[in-house]
Design a protein around this motif. Sequence first.
Motif, PDB file in Angstrom:
ATOM      1  N   GLY A   9       0.781  -1.231   0.000  1.00  0.00           N
ATOM      2  CA  GLY A   9       0.000   0.000   0.000  1.00  0.00           C
ATOM      3  C   GLY A   9       0.813   1.281   0.000  1.00  0.00           C
ATOM      4  N   ARG A  10       2.101   1.194  -0.328  1.00  0.00           N
ATOM      5  CA  ARG A  10       2.914   2.402  -0.379  1.00  0.00           C
ATOM      6  C   ARG A  10       2.596   3.198  -1.641  1.00  0.00           C
ATOM      7  NH1 ARG A  10       8.656  -0.458   0.238  1.00  0.00           N
ATOM      8  NH2 ARG A  10       7.523  -1.876  -1.162  1.00  0.00           N
ATOM      9  N   PRO A  11       2.821   4.520  -1.619  1.00  0.00           N
ATOM     10  CA  PRO A  11       2.483   5.346  -2.792  1.00  0.00           C
ATOM     11  C   PRO A  11       3.361   5.002  -3.989  1.00  0.00           C
ATOM     12  CG  PRO A  11       3.683   6.636  -1.154  1.00  0.00           C
ATOM     13  CD  PRO A  11       3.352   5.335  -0.504  1.00  0.00           C
ATOM     14  N   THR A  12       2.769   5.041  -5.179  1.00  0.00           N
ATOM     15  CA  THR A  12       3.508   4.768  -6.413  1.00  0.00           C
ATOM     16  C   THR A  12       3.423   5.985  -7.334  1.00  0.00           C
ATOM     17  OG1 THR A  12       1.721   3.916  -7.831  1.00  0.00           O
ATOM     18  CG2 THR A  12       2.647   2.400  -6.188  1.00  0.00           C
ATOM     19  N   ILE A  13       4.214   5.955  -8.396  1.00  0.00           N
ATOM     20  CA  ILE A  13       4.205   7.073  -9.338  1.00  0.00           C
ATOM     21  C   ILE A  13       2.831   7.259  -9.958  1.00  0.00           C
ATOM     22  CG2 ILE A  13       6.662   6.933  -9.852  1.00  0.00           C
ATOM     23  CD1 ILE A  13       5.882   5.472 -12.480  1.00  0.00           C
ATOM     24  N   TYR A  14       2.032   6.179 -10.053  1.00  0.00           N
ATOM     25  CA  TYR A  14       0.713   6.296 -10.669  1.00  0.00           C
ATOM     26  C   TYR A  14      -0.259   7.058  -9.779  1.00  0.00           C
ATOM     27  CZ  TYR A  14       2.410   3.152 -14.258  1.00  0.00           C
ATOM     28  OH  TYR A  14       3.139   2.617 -15.289  1.00  0.00           O
ATOM     29  N   ASP A  15       0.062   7.153  -8.499  1.00  0.00           N
ATOM     30  CA  ASP A  15      -0.731   8.002  -7.610  1.00  0.00           C
ATOM     31  C   ASP A  15      -0.441   9.475  -7.856  1.00  0.00           C
ATOM     32  OD1 ASP A  15      -1.822   5.782  -6.232  1.00  0.00           O
ATOM     33  OD2 ASP A  15      -0.018   5.631  -4.998  1.00  0.00           O
ATOM     34  N   LYS A  16       0.683   9.757  -8.492  1.00  0.00           N
ATOM     35  CA  LYS A  16       1.124  11.131  -8.696  1.00  0.00           C
ATOM     36  C   LYS A  16       0.874  11.621 -10.114  1.00  0.00           C
ATOM     37  CE  LYS A  16       3.331  14.598  -6.664  1.00  0.00           C
ATOM     38  NZ  LYS A  16       2.797  15.254  -5.462  1.00  0.00           N
ATOM     39  N   LEU A  17       0.749  10.700 -11.081  1.00  0.00           N
ATOM     40  CA  LEU A  17       0.606  11.098 -12.475  1.00  0.00           C
ATOM     41  C   LEU A  17      -0.751  11.743 -12.747  1.00  0.00           C
ATOM     42  CD1 LEU A  17       2.190   8.005 -14.283  1.00  0.00           C
ATOM     43  CD2 LEU A  17       3.217  10.262 -13.920  1.00  0.00           C
TER      44      LEU A  17
END
Length: 304
Positions: free
Chosen positions: A145-153
Amino acid sequence: MEPPKKSGPPRRPGSGGPRRPTGARAAPGSRPARPPFRKTKAAPATPANPHPARAAAAAGGGNEPQRIAKLLARAGVASRREVERMIEEGRITLNGEAVSTPATLLSSLHGVAVDGNPVAAPAPARLFLFHKPSGFLTTERDPRGRPTIYDKLPPDLPRVMPIGRLDMMTEGLLLLTTDGEFKRQMELPSTGVPRTYRARAFGEVSQNQLEDLFDGLEIDGIRYGRIEANLERRTGRNQWIEMTLTEGKNREVRRVLEHLGLQVNRLIRTSYGPFHLGELASGAVEEVRQHDLVVFRKGLKGAK
């Protein structure tokens, strides 16, 4: 705020091979004076389906049979490895029947569907520059459940895949593409595309030690190829070091500097081939002009 820069120590006389000049460098993330390519801001794209089935037939007309996994990767549906998993899950069909193996040979993607969505018309490859912030994983999802780049795109991007990886705490330039085959080509060590990083590290190191990296080294049985490294400046016991390499092995910069007795406390990728981070804000995305992408791909090693 970082103190004023000062030029690094002179290079060792007579050291092997050509050397890049030492001296002051721009602050992390600043734009080079004359980047090889001009980049334009990405125009809003059609929102992507979470599991898009837009794909293109094989390059060159699709007359020669190729593996379905390769065709779907080239079309930007997913990477070859992801396509193989999708086939195992029964998500890819040919004329209504589930494809049983990624080795299935096809001359085109006619009749192929992904998650029930027929393959759409071909679309040219696209390339985006993304300023990855620290604290995000370069992956689509994380079991923990850690943040990924797709959470930021941005949500209006097409379905994109990262070219290579930056580890969670590394920031800077990450290339994203819609074309799985282009992604694979860029990640091959034989392609030899240089990547440049700026590392802030705690400890003591000399320019002579850094120049020894030019001949490569071996750490715990892993061989690392040529690295061009410059000591930019010191701030107390911290120093900024610029490093350019072509292999991009897992955590290569960190491992090499740790081998020299340094502790990396910040790592920024500033360029990948001719593409520069420049003044791109953290978390921002910028599309590479189609003309520049075509020119770059024609010049790649092994390009057809």
